[in-house]
Design a protein around this motif. Structure first.
Motif, mmCIF file in Angstrom:
data_model
loop_
_atom_site.group_PDB
_atom_site.id
_atom_site.type_symbol
_atom_site.label_atom_id
_atom_site.label_comp_id
_atom_site.label_asym_id
_atom_site.label_seq_id
_atom_site.Cartn_x
_atom_site.Cartn_y
_atom_site.Cartn_z
ATOM 1 N N GLU B 61 0.828 -1.204 0.000
ATOM 2 C CA GLU B 61 0.000 0.000 0.000
ATOM 3 C C GLU B 61 0.859 1.249 0.000
ATOM 4 O O GLU B 61 1.753 1.405 0.832
ATOM 5 C CB GLU B 61 -0.910 0.015 1.235
ATOM 6 N N SER B 62 0.558 2.146 -0.926
ATOM 7 C CA SER B 62 1.160 3.473 -0.900
ATOM 8 C C SER B 62 0.159 4.390 -0.198
ATOM 9 O O SER B 62 -0.908 3.940 0.227
ATOM 10 C CB SER B 62 1.440 3.961 -2.316
ATOM 11 N N VAL B 63 0.502 5.667 -0.067
ATOM 12 C CA VAL B 63 -0.446 6.584 0.560
ATOM 13 C C VAL B 63 -1.759 6.558 -0.206
ATOM 14 O O VAL B 63 -2.832 6.569 0.374
ATOM 15 C CB VAL B 63 0.129 8.023 0.582
ATOM 16 N N LYS B 64 -1.638 6.453 -1.515
ATOM 17 C CA LYS B 64 -2.817 6.645 -2.357
ATOM 18 C C LYS B 64 -3.601 5.373 -2.661
ATOM 19 O O LYS B 64 -4.815 5.424 -2.832
ATOM 20 C CB LYS B 64 -2.361 7.282 -3.684
#
Lengths: 353, 126
Positions: B61-64
Protein backbone atom coordinates in the motif's frame (compact mmCIF):
# COMPACT_ATOMS: atom_id res chain seq x y z
CA UNK A 1 -10.57 15.14 -20.95
CA UNK A 2 -9.68 18.75 -20.13
CA UNK A 3 -6.05 19.74 -19.92
CA UNK A 4 -4.71 22.35 -17.56
CA UNK A 5 -2.88 25.31 -19.11
CA UNK A 6 0.04 24.10 -16.95
CA UNK A 7 0.14 20.66 -18.60
CA UNK A 8 3.48 21.30 -20.30
CA UNK A 9 5.22 22.14 -17.02
CA UNK A 10 3.75 19.05 -15.36
CA UNK A 11 5.19 16.88 -18.13
CA UNK A 12 8.57 18.58 -17.86
CA UNK A 13 8.52 17.91 -14.11
CA UNK A 14 7.68 14.23 -14.73
CA UNK A 15 4.42 14.46 -12.82
CA UNK A 16 2.22 11.42 -12.60
CA UNK A 17 -1.05 12.43 -14.23
CA UNK A 18 -4.49 11.00 -13.47
CA UNK A 19 -8.03 11.86 -14.50
CA UNK A 20 -9.84 13.90 -11.87
CA UNK A 21 -13.30 15.43 -12.33
CA UNK A 22 -12.91 15.37 -16.12
CA UNK A 23 -9.40 16.86 -16.00
CA UNK A 24 -6.00 15.30 -16.51
CA UNK A 25 -4.24 16.54 -13.38
CA UNK A 26 -0.94 15.86 -11.56
CA UNK A 27 -1.46 13.43 -8.69
CA UNK A 28 2.17 13.67 -7.56
CA UNK A 29 5.69 14.70 -8.59
CA UNK A 30 8.35 13.60 -6.05
CA UNK A 31 5.90 11.66 -3.89
CA UNK A 32 2.87 12.40 -1.78
CA UNK A 33 4.66 12.28 1.58
CA UNK A 34 7.50 14.60 0.48
CA UNK A 35 5.00 17.06 -1.01
CA UNK A 36 2.80 16.91 2.07
CA UNK A 37 5.81 17.78 4.26
CA UNK A 38 6.88 20.60 1.95
CA UNK A 39 3.53 22.28 2.55
CA UNK A 40 3.53 21.72 6.31
CA UNK A 41 7.14 22.93 6.72
CA UNK A 42 7.79 25.36 3.87
CA UNK A 43 5.84 26.12 0.74
CA UNK A 44 4.20 24.05 -1.98
CA UNK A 45 2.38 25.02 -5.14
CA UNK A 46 -0.61 23.16 -6.59
CA UNK A 47 -2.21 23.44 -9.99
CA UNK A 48 -5.89 24.03 -9.27
CA UNK A 49 -6.85 25.12 -12.77
CA UNK A 50 -9.58 22.49 -12.74
CA UNK A 51 -11.53 24.51 -10.16
CA UNK A 52 -14.45 26.57 -11.44
CA UNK A 53 -14.64 30.35 -11.19
CA UNK A 54 -17.94 32.14 -11.52
CA UNK A 55 -18.55 35.87 -11.48
CA UNK A 56 -22.03 36.88 -10.36
CA UNK A 57 -22.89 40.55 -10.64
CA UNK A 58 -25.76 43.00 -10.72
CA UNK A 59 -27.39 45.41 -8.32
CA UNK A 60 -29.36 42.58 -6.71
CA UNK A 61 -26.55 39.96 -6.82
CA UNK A 62 -25.88 39.92 -3.09
CA UNK A 63 -29.50 39.40 -2.15
CA UNK A 64 -29.99 36.74 -4.85
CA UNK A 65 -26.91 34.78 -3.73
CA UNK A 66 -27.89 35.06 -0.10
CA UNK A 67 -31.06 33.15 -0.95
CA UNK A 68 -29.04 30.34 -2.57
CA UNK A 69 -26.15 29.92 -0.15
CA UNK A 70 -26.05 28.82 3.48
CA UNK A 71 -23.64 31.42 4.90
CA UNK A 72 -24.57 35.09 5.28
CA UNK A 73 -23.51 36.88 2.10
CA UNK A 74 -24.75 40.19 3.52
CA UNK A 75 -22.03 40.01 6.19
CA UNK A 76 -19.31 40.38 3.52
CA UNK A 77 -17.68 43.76 3.01
CA UNK A 78 -16.01 44.41 -0.34
CA UNK A 79 -12.82 42.24 -0.64
CA UNK A 80 -13.93 39.73 2.02
CA UNK A 81 -14.72 36.06 1.47
CA UNK A 82 -16.41 33.16 3.25
CA UNK A 83 -16.86 29.39 3.01
CA UNK A 84 -20.42 28.48 2.13
CA UNK A 85 -22.62 25.72 0.71
CA UNK A 86 -25.21 25.41 -2.02
CA UNK A 87 -28.03 23.03 -1.14
CA UNK A 88 -30.91 21.25 -2.78
CA UNK A 89 -34.44 22.00 -1.56
CA UNK A 90 -34.13 18.85 0.58
CA UNK A 91 -31.06 20.27 2.31
CA UNK A 92 -28.51 17.98 0.62
CA UNK A 93 -25.18 19.42 -0.48
CA UNK A 94 -24.85 20.34 -4.16
CA UNK A 95 -21.52 22.06 -3.71
CA UNK A 96 -19.29 23.73 -1.16
CA UNK A 97 -17.46 26.84 -2.29
CA UNK A 98 -15.80 30.09 -1.34
CA UNK A 99 -17.59 33.31 -2.20
CA UNK A 100 -15.71 36.60 -2.29
CA UNK A 101 -17.28 40.01 -2.58
CA UNK A 102 -15.02 41.30 -5.33
CA UNK A 103 -16.88 44.58 -5.81
CA UNK A 104 -19.80 46.56 -4.46
CA UNK A 105 -22.24 44.36 -6.38
CA UNK A 106 -20.06 41.61 -7.81
CA UNK A 107 -19.12 38.25 -6.32
CA UNK A 108 -16.36 35.80 -7.26
CA UNK A 109 -17.24 32.17 -6.57
CA UNK A 110 -14.65 29.37 -6.54
CA UNK A 111 -16.43 26.03 -6.97
CA UNK A 112 -15.49 22.36 -7.32
CA UNK A 113 -14.34 21.17 -10.76
CA UNK A 114 -16.83 18.32 -10.86
CA UNK A 115 -19.71 20.67 -10.09
CA UNK A 116 -19.14 23.62 -12.43
CA UNK A 117 -21.84 22.63 -14.91
CA UNK A 118 -24.35 21.71 -12.24
CA UNK A 119 -23.64 24.88 -10.23
CA UNK A 120 -24.00 27.12 -13.28
CA UNK A 121 -27.27 25.47 -14.26
CA UNK A 122 -28.60 25.67 -10.72
CA UNK A 123 -27.57 29.30 -10.24
CA UNK A 124 -28.89 30.39 -13.65
CA UNK A 125 -32.25 28.79 -12.95
CA UNK A 126 -32.51 30.50 -9.57
CA UNK A 127 -30.95 33.92 -10.12
CA UNK A 128 -33.30 36.84 -10.50
CA UNK A 129 -33.54 39.27 -13.38
CA UNK A 130 -30.75 41.82 -13.57
CA UNK A 131 -28.22 39.44 -12.01
CA UNK A 132 -25.72 37.99 -14.48
CA UNK A 133 -23.49 34.95 -14.20
CA UNK A 134 -20.21 34.76 -16.08
CA UNK A 135 -18.54 31.34 -16.06
CA UNK A 136 -14.83 32.17 -16.20
CA UNK A 137 -13.62 28.62 -15.57
CA UNK A 138 -12.15 28.19 -19.05
CA UNK A 139 -10.42 31.55 -19.30
CA UNK A 140 -8.76 31.41 -15.86
CA UNK A 141 -5.88 29.24 -14.71
CA UNK A 142 -5.27 28.85 -11.00
CA UNK A 143 -2.56 27.78 -8.57
CA UNK A 144 -2.62 27.43 -4.78
CA UNK A 145 0.53 28.35 -2.87
CA UNK A 146 0.37 26.84 0.61
CA UNK A 147 2.61 26.55 3.63
CA UNK A 148 4.16 28.74 6.31
CA UNK A 149 6.68 30.22 3.87
CA UNK A 150 4.22 30.96 1.05
CA UNK A 151 3.39 34.50 2.10
CA UNK A 152 7.02 35.60 2.37
CA UNK A 153 7.73 33.88 -0.95
CA UNK A 154 5.06 35.95 -2.68
CA UNK A 155 6.26 39.18 -1.07
CA UNK A 156 9.69 38.72 -2.65
CA UNK A 157 8.20 37.81 -6.05
CA UNK A 158 5.58 40.53 -6.37
CA UNK A 159 6.07 43.23 -3.76
CA UNK A 160 3.73 45.43 -5.78
CA UNK A 161 0.80 43.03 -5.41
CA UNK A 162 0.32 42.46 -1.69
CA UNK A 163 -1.79 39.58 -0.50
CA UNK A 164 -5.17 40.34 1.03
CA UNK A 165 -5.84 39.49 4.70
CA UNK A 166 -7.16 36.03 5.66
CA UNK A 167 -10.20 35.02 3.57
CA UNK A 168 -9.87 38.19 1.53
CA UNK A 169 -9.55 38.88 -2.20
CA UNK A 170 -7.34 41.39 -4.05
CA UNK A 171 -7.39 42.13 -7.78
CA UNK A 172 -4.57 43.61 -9.82
CA UNK A 173 -3.92 44.76 -13.34
CA UNK A 174 -3.70 42.11 -16.03
CA UNK A 175 -6.48 40.05 -14.49
CA UNK A 176 -4.49 38.77 -11.50
CA UNK A 177 -6.71 37.72 -8.59
CA UNK A 178 -5.26 36.76 -5.19
CA UNK A 179 -7.33 35.06 -2.50
CA UNK A 180 -5.97 34.35 0.96
CA UNK A 181 -7.43 30.87 1.38
CA UNK A 182 -6.54 27.27 0.79
CA UNK A 183 -7.41 23.68 1.47
CA UNK A 184 -4.43 22.54 3.52
CA UNK A 185 -4.87 24.23 6.90
CA UNK A 186 -1.70 26.26 6.33
CA UNK A 187 -1.40 29.93 5.57
CA UNK A 188 -1.23 30.62 1.86
CA UNK A 189 -3.15 31.92 -1.10
CA UNK A 190 -4.85 30.99 -4.33
CA UNK A 191 -3.82 32.83 -7.47
CA UNK A 192 -6.11 33.17 -10.47
CA UNK A 193 -4.92 34.60 -13.79
CA UNK A 194 -5.81 34.42 -17.48
CA UNK A 195 -4.65 31.05 -18.85
CA UNK A 196 -1.92 32.68 -20.97
CA UNK A 197 -0.33 34.18 -17.85
CA UNK A 198 -0.64 31.29 -15.43
CA UNK A 199 2.48 29.44 -16.68
CA UNK A 200 4.63 32.45 -15.89
CA UNK A 201 3.33 32.68 -12.33
CA UNK A 202 3.61 28.92 -11.72
CA UNK A 203 7.19 28.84 -12.99
CA UNK A 204 8.27 31.85 -10.96
CA UNK A 205 6.72 30.40 -7.80
CA UNK A 206 8.62 27.15 -8.44
CA UNK A 207 11.83 29.07 -9.08
CA UNK A 208 11.34 30.92 -5.79
CA UNK A 209 11.50 27.58 -3.97
CA UNK A 210 7.96 26.23 -3.67
CA UNK A 211 7.75 22.46 -4.20
CA UNK A 212 5.38 21.33 -6.96
CA UNK A 213 2.57 19.40 -5.23
CA UNK A 214 -0.11 17.19 -6.69
CA UNK A 215 -3.68 16.33 -5.82
CA UNK A 216 -2.47 13.37 -3.73
CA UNK A 217 -0.84 15.65 -1.16
CA UNK A 218 -3.74 18.07 -1.41
CA UNK A 219 -5.98 15.22 -0.26
CA UNK A 220 -3.83 14.11 2.70
CA UNK A 221 -3.34 17.73 3.80
CA UNK A 222 -7.03 18.54 3.80
CA UNK A 223 -7.96 15.25 5.46
CA UNK A 224 -5.59 15.86 8.40
CA UNK A 225 -7.46 19.11 8.97
CA UNK A 226 -10.84 17.40 8.68
CA UNK A 227 -11.92 19.41 5.65
CA UNK A 228 -14.61 17.58 3.70
CA UNK A 229 -14.27 16.77 -0.01
CA UNK A 230 -17.40 17.20 -2.07
CA UNK A 231 -18.43 14.01 -3.82
CA UNK A 232 -16.81 11.94 -1.06
CA UNK A 233 -17.71 13.43 2.31
CA UNK A 234 -20.43 15.74 1.04
CA UNK A 235 -23.29 14.82 -1.26
CA UNK A 236 -27.00 15.30 -1.77
CA UNK A 237 -27.80 12.51 0.68
CA UNK A 238 -26.22 14.39 3.58
CA UNK A 239 -26.93 17.83 4.99
CA UNK A 240 -24.30 20.29 6.24
CA UNK A 241 -25.67 19.79 9.78
CA UNK A 242 -24.82 16.10 9.54
CA UNK A 243 -21.44 17.01 8.07
CA UNK A 244 -20.67 19.18 11.10
CA UNK A 245 -20.68 22.38 9.04
CA UNK A 246 -23.38 24.16 11.05
CA UNK A 247 -21.07 27.13 11.60
CA UNK A 248 -21.38 27.97 7.90
CA UNK A 249 -25.16 27.60 7.89
CA UNK A 250 -27.00 30.72 9.01
CA UNK A 251 -30.50 29.49 9.71
CA UNK A 252 -31.40 32.88 11.17
CA UNK A 253 -31.21 34.69 7.80
CA UNK A 254 -34.43 36.67 7.44
CA UNK A 255 -35.37 35.45 3.97
CA UNK A 256 -33.99 31.92 4.36
CA UNK A 257 -32.14 30.10 1.59
CA UNK A 258 -32.67 27.11 -0.64
CA UNK A 259 -32.77 24.12 1.69
CA UNK A 260 -33.24 26.13 4.90
CA UNK A 261 -36.76 24.80 5.56
CA UNK A 262 -35.46 21.23 5.43
CA UNK A 263 -32.55 22.08 7.71
CA UNK A 264 -34.78 23.83 10.26
CA UNK A 265 -36.93 20.74 10.36
CA UNK A 266 -33.88 18.50 10.77
CA UNK A 267 -32.48 20.72 13.50
CA UNK A 268 -35.76 20.62 15.42
CA UNK A 269 -35.97 16.83 15.13
CA UNK A 270 -32.27 16.36 15.85
CA UNK A 271 -29.78 14.73 13.50
CA UNK A 272 -29.37 10.98 13.70
CA UNK A 273 -25.96 10.65 12.06
CA UNK A 274 -22.85 12.75 12.01
CA UNK A 275 -19.59 12.97 10.04
CA UNK A 276 -16.81 12.03 12.45
CA UNK A 277 -13.06 11.59 12.40
CA UNK A 278 -11.75 8.06 12.85
CA UNK A 279 -8.14 7.13 13.61
CA UNK A 280 -6.62 3.66 13.54
CA UNK A 281 -5.31 2.70 16.97
CA UNK A 282 -2.49 0.39 15.91
CA UNK A 283 -0.46 -0.82 12.99
CA UNK A 284 -2.98 -1.23 10.19
CA UNK A 285 -3.35 -0.82 6.46
CA UNK A 286 -4.29 2.75 5.49
CA UNK A 287 -8.07 3.16 5.73
CA UNK A 288 -9.69 4.07 2.43
CA UNK A 289 -12.92 5.41 0.98
CA UNK A 290 -15.64 2.77 1.09
CA UNK A 291 -14.21 0.62 3.89
CA UNK A 292 -16.86 -0.60 6.32
CA UNK A 293 -17.01 0.84 9.84
CA UNK A 294 -18.33 -1.59 12.48
CA UNK A 295 -18.79 -1.44 16.22
CA UNK A 296 -16.00 -2.32 18.66
CA UNK A 297 -16.81 -6.03 18.47
CA UNK A 298 -16.64 -5.92 14.67
CA UNK A 299 -20.24 -7.05 14.36
CA UNK A 300 -22.80 -4.31 13.73
CA UNK A 301 -22.15 -2.22 10.61
CA UNK A 302 -22.26 1.48 11.53
CA UNK A 303 -21.34 3.07 8.22
CA UNK A 304 -18.50 3.36 5.75
CA UNK A 305 -15.51 5.64 5.31
CA UNK A 306 -16.16 8.56 2.99
CA UNK A 307 -12.43 9.45 3.02
CA UNK A 308 -9.38 7.68 4.32
CA UNK A 309 -5.60 7.80 4.08
CA UNK A 310 -2.41 7.39 5.95
CA UNK A 311 -1.75 10.69 7.71
CA UNK A 312 1.88 11.60 6.92
CA UNK A 313 1.88 13.98 9.88
CA UNK A 314 0.59 11.50 12.45
CA UNK A 315 2.00 8.33 10.91
CA UNK A 316 -1.31 6.53 11.29
CA UNK A 317 -4.44 5.89 9.30
CA UNK A 318 -7.25 8.45 9.50
CA UNK A 319 -10.64 8.75 7.87
CA UNK A 320 -14.09 10.26 7.93
CA UNK A 321 -17.43 8.47 8.19
CA UNK A 322 -21.08 9.24 8.87
CA UNK A 323 -21.94 7.32 12.04
CA UNK A 324 -25.12 7.15 14.15
CA UNK A 325 -24.91 9.92 16.78
CA UNK A 326 -24.76 7.31 19.55
CA UNK A 327 -21.48 6.05 18.06
CA UNK A 328 -20.18 9.49 17.10
CA UNK A 329 -18.79 10.50 20.48
CA UNK A 330 -14.98 10.96 20.49
CA UNK A 331 -13.39 8.02 22.26
CA UNK A 332 -15.86 5.47 20.88
CA UNK A 333 -14.03 2.31 19.83
CA UNK A 334 -14.89 1.04 16.36
CA UNK A 335 -13.59 -1.48 13.84
CA UNK A 336 -12.49 -0.81 10.27
CA UNK A 337 -12.83 -3.73 7.87
CA UNK A 338 -9.92 -4.05 5.43
CA UNK A 339 -10.16 -6.87 2.91
CA UNK A 340 -12.52 -8.71 5.30
CA UNK A 341 -10.15 -8.36 8.24
CA UNK A 342 -10.98 -6.25 11.32
CA UNK A 343 -8.65 -3.50 12.54
CA UNK A 344 -9.29 -1.44 15.69
CA UNK A 345 -9.94 2.28 15.40
CA UNK A 346 -11.44 5.08 17.46
CA UNK A 347 -13.68 8.08 16.90
CA UNK A 348 -11.57 11.20 17.43
CA UNK A 349 -12.03 14.95 17.37
CA UNK A 350 -11.40 16.87 14.16
CA UNK A 351 -9.04 18.26 13.06
CA UNK A 352 -6.78 15.26 13.42
CA UNK A 353 -3.76 17.52 13.41
CA UNK B 1 16.38 2.15 -13.31
CA UNK B 2 18.35 -0.58 -11.62
CA UNK B 3 17.72 -4.01 -13.20
CA UNK B 4 20.26 -6.52 -11.83
CA UNK B 5 21.45 -9.03 -14.42
CA UNK B 6 21.23 -12.11 -12.20
CA UNK B 7 17.46 -11.88 -11.52
CA UNK B 8 14.35 -12.87 -13.45
CA UNK B 9 11.33 -10.57 -13.79
CA UNK B 10 7.57 -10.97 -14.22
CA UNK B 11 5.43 -8.76 -16.46
CA UNK B 12 3.83 -7.50 -13.26
CA UNK B 13 7.25 -6.24 -12.02
CA UNK B 14 8.15 -8.82 -9.37
CA UNK B 15 11.72 -10.14 -9.37
CA UNK B 16 12.92 -13.59 -8.32
CA UNK B 17 16.41 -14.88 -7.67
CA UNK B 18 16.67 -18.13 -9.67
CA UNK B 19 19.93 -19.28 -8.08
CA UNK B 20 18.28 -20.86 -5.01
CA UNK B 21 15.07 -22.61 -6.20
CA UNK B 22 14.39 -24.17 -2.76
CA UNK B 23 14.16 -20.70 -1.16
CA UNK B 24 14.11 -18.16 -3.95
CA UNK B 25 13.94 -14.52 -2.89
CA UNK B 26 11.07 -12.51 -4.37
CA UNK B 27 10.51 -8.76 -4.31
CA UNK B 28 9.36 -5.95 -6.57
CA UNK B 29 11.61 -4.20 -9.04
CA UNK B 30 13.18 -0.78 -8.72
CA UNK B 31 10.83 0.35 -11.47
CA UNK B 32 7.80 -0.94 -9.53
CA UNK B 33 8.80 0.75 -6.28
CA UNK B 34 9.35 4.02 -8.14
CA UNK B 35 5.89 3.74 -9.68
CA UNK B 36 4.27 2.98 -6.32
CA UNK B 37 6.27 5.57 -4.34
CA UNK B 38 5.98 5.89 -0.57
CA UNK B 39 5.17 2.30 0.42
CA UNK B 40 3.51 2.68 3.82
CA UNK B 41 2.11 -0.79 4.55
CA UNK B 42 2.78 -4.31 3.46
CA UNK B 43 0.57 -7.35 3.92
CA UNK B 44 2.54 -10.57 3.54
CA UNK B 45 1.30 -14.17 3.23
CA UNK B 46 1.52 -16.88 5.88
CA UNK B 47 4.54 -19.17 5.78
CA UNK B 48 3.44 -22.50 4.31
CA UNK B 49 0.94 -21.02 1.87
CA UNK B 50 0.94 -22.63 -1.56
CA UNK B 51 0.66 -20.10 -4.36
CA UNK B 52 0.18 -20.52 -8.08
CA UNK B 53 2.04 -18.53 -10.72
CA UNK B 54 0.23 -15.23 -11.19
CA UNK B 55 -1.68 -15.50 -7.90
CA UNK B 56 -1.91 -12.39 -5.71
CA UNK B 57 -0.04 -13.24 -2.51
CA UNK B 58 0.74 -9.86 -0.93
CA UNK B 59 -0.61 -6.33 -0.84
CA UNK B 60 1.61 -3.30 -0.92
CA UNK B 61 0.00 0.00 0.00
CA UNK B 62 1.16 3.47 -0.90
CA UNK B 63 -0.45 6.58 0.56
CA UNK B 64 -2.82 6.65 -2.36
CA UNK B 65 -3.63 3.04 -3.26
CA UNK B 66 -3.45 -0.66 -2.43
CA UNK B 67 -1.70 -2.85 -5.02
CA UNK B 68 -1.58 -6.63 -5.30
CA UNK B 69 1.75 -8.41 -5.67
CA UNK B 70 1.67 -11.56 -7.80
CA UNK B 71 3.67 -14.74 -7.48
CA UNK B 72 6.08 -14.91 -10.44
CA UNK B 73 6.22 -18.70 -10.06
CA UNK B 74 4.26 -21.48 -8.35
CA UNK B 75 5.43 -22.90 -5.05
CA UNK B 76 5.34 -22.79 -1.28
CA UNK B 77 6.09 -19.70 0.79
CA UNK B 78 8.91 -20.81 3.09
CA UNK B 79 9.81 -17.49 4.71
CA UNK B 80 8.50 -13.92 4.79
CA UNK B 81 10.40 -10.72 5.54
CA UNK B 82 8.70 -9.91 8.86
CA UNK B 83 10.76 -6.73 9.28
CA UNK B 84 8.82 -5.14 6.40
CA UNK B 85 5.54 -5.49 8.28
CA UNK B 86 6.92 -3.12 10.90
CA UNK B 87 8.85 -0.80 8.59
CA UNK B 88 8.26 -1.15 4.84
CA UNK B 89 10.78 1.54 3.79
CA UNK B 90 13.32 -0.96 2.36
CA UNK B 91 10.81 -1.75 -0.43
CA UNK B 92 11.51 1.75 -1.75
CA UNK B 93 15.08 2.20 -0.58
CA UNK B 94 16.59 -1.20 -1.29
CA UNK B 95 14.17 -3.16 -3.51
CA UNK B 96 16.67 -5.95 -4.37
CA UNK B 97 18.18 -6.21 -0.88
CA UNK B 98 16.36 -5.44 2.36
CA UNK B 99 13.13 -5.04 0.38
CA UNK B 100 12.77 -8.76 -0.38
CA UNK B 101 9.28 -9.92 0.55
CA UNK B 102 9.15 -13.73 0.60
CA UNK B 103 11.20 -16.82 -0.09
CA UNK B 104 9.45 -19.42 -2.20
CA UNK B 105 10.20 -23.09 -2.80
CA UNK B 106 9.55 -23.54 -6.50
CA UNK B 107 7.29 -26.42 -7.48
CA UNK B 108 8.38 -26.21 -11.12
CA UNK B 109 11.67 -24.52 -11.83
CA UNK B 110 10.80 -24.69 -15.53
CA UNK B 111 8.48 -21.70 -14.89
CA UNK B 112 11.57 -19.52 -14.55
CA UNK B 113 12.01 -19.80 -18.31
CA UNK B 114 8.74 -17.95 -18.87
CA UNK B 115 10.03 -14.88 -17.01
CA UNK B 116 11.99 -11.97 -18.43
CA UNK B 117 15.73 -11.91 -18.16
CA UNK B 118 17.22 -8.53 -17.26
CA UNK B 119 17.59 -7.50 -20.91
CA UNK B 120 14.03 -8.17 -21.91
CA UNK B 121 12.68 -6.64 -18.68
CA UNK B 122 14.67 -3.48 -19.41
CA UNK B 123 12.94 -3.37 -22.78
CA UNK B 124 9.54 -3.79 -21.16
CA UNK B 125 9.96 -0.83 -18.83
CA UNK B 126 11.74 1.48 -21.23
Amino acid sequence: MNRSPLHGIHEALNARMLPFAGWEMPIQYEGIVAEHRAVRNGAGVFDISHMGELLVSGADAGRALNGLLTNDVSALSVSEGQYTLMLSEEGGVIDDLIIYRSGESSYFLVVNASKVEEDVKWLRSHLTEGVSLDDRSESLGAVAVQGPESVALWATLEPGCPLPPRNGIAEYEGGLILCRTGYTGEDGFELFAPTELINGYFQRILDAGAAPCGLGARDTLRLEKGYPLNGSDLDKDHTPLEAGLGFFVKLGKAEGFTGSAALLEQKAAGIDRKLVGIAMTGKAPPPRHGYEVRDEEGEAVLGELTSGSLSPGLGLGIGLAYLPVANAVPGTEVTIMVRDRPFPARVVKKPFL
Amino acid sequence: MNVPDHLRYADSHEWIDPSTPDAALIGISDHAQAELTDVVYLELPEVGRIVGKGEAFAVVESVKAANDIYAPVSGEIVEVNEALAEAPEPVNEDPYGGGWMVKIKLSDSGELESLHDAGSYREQIS
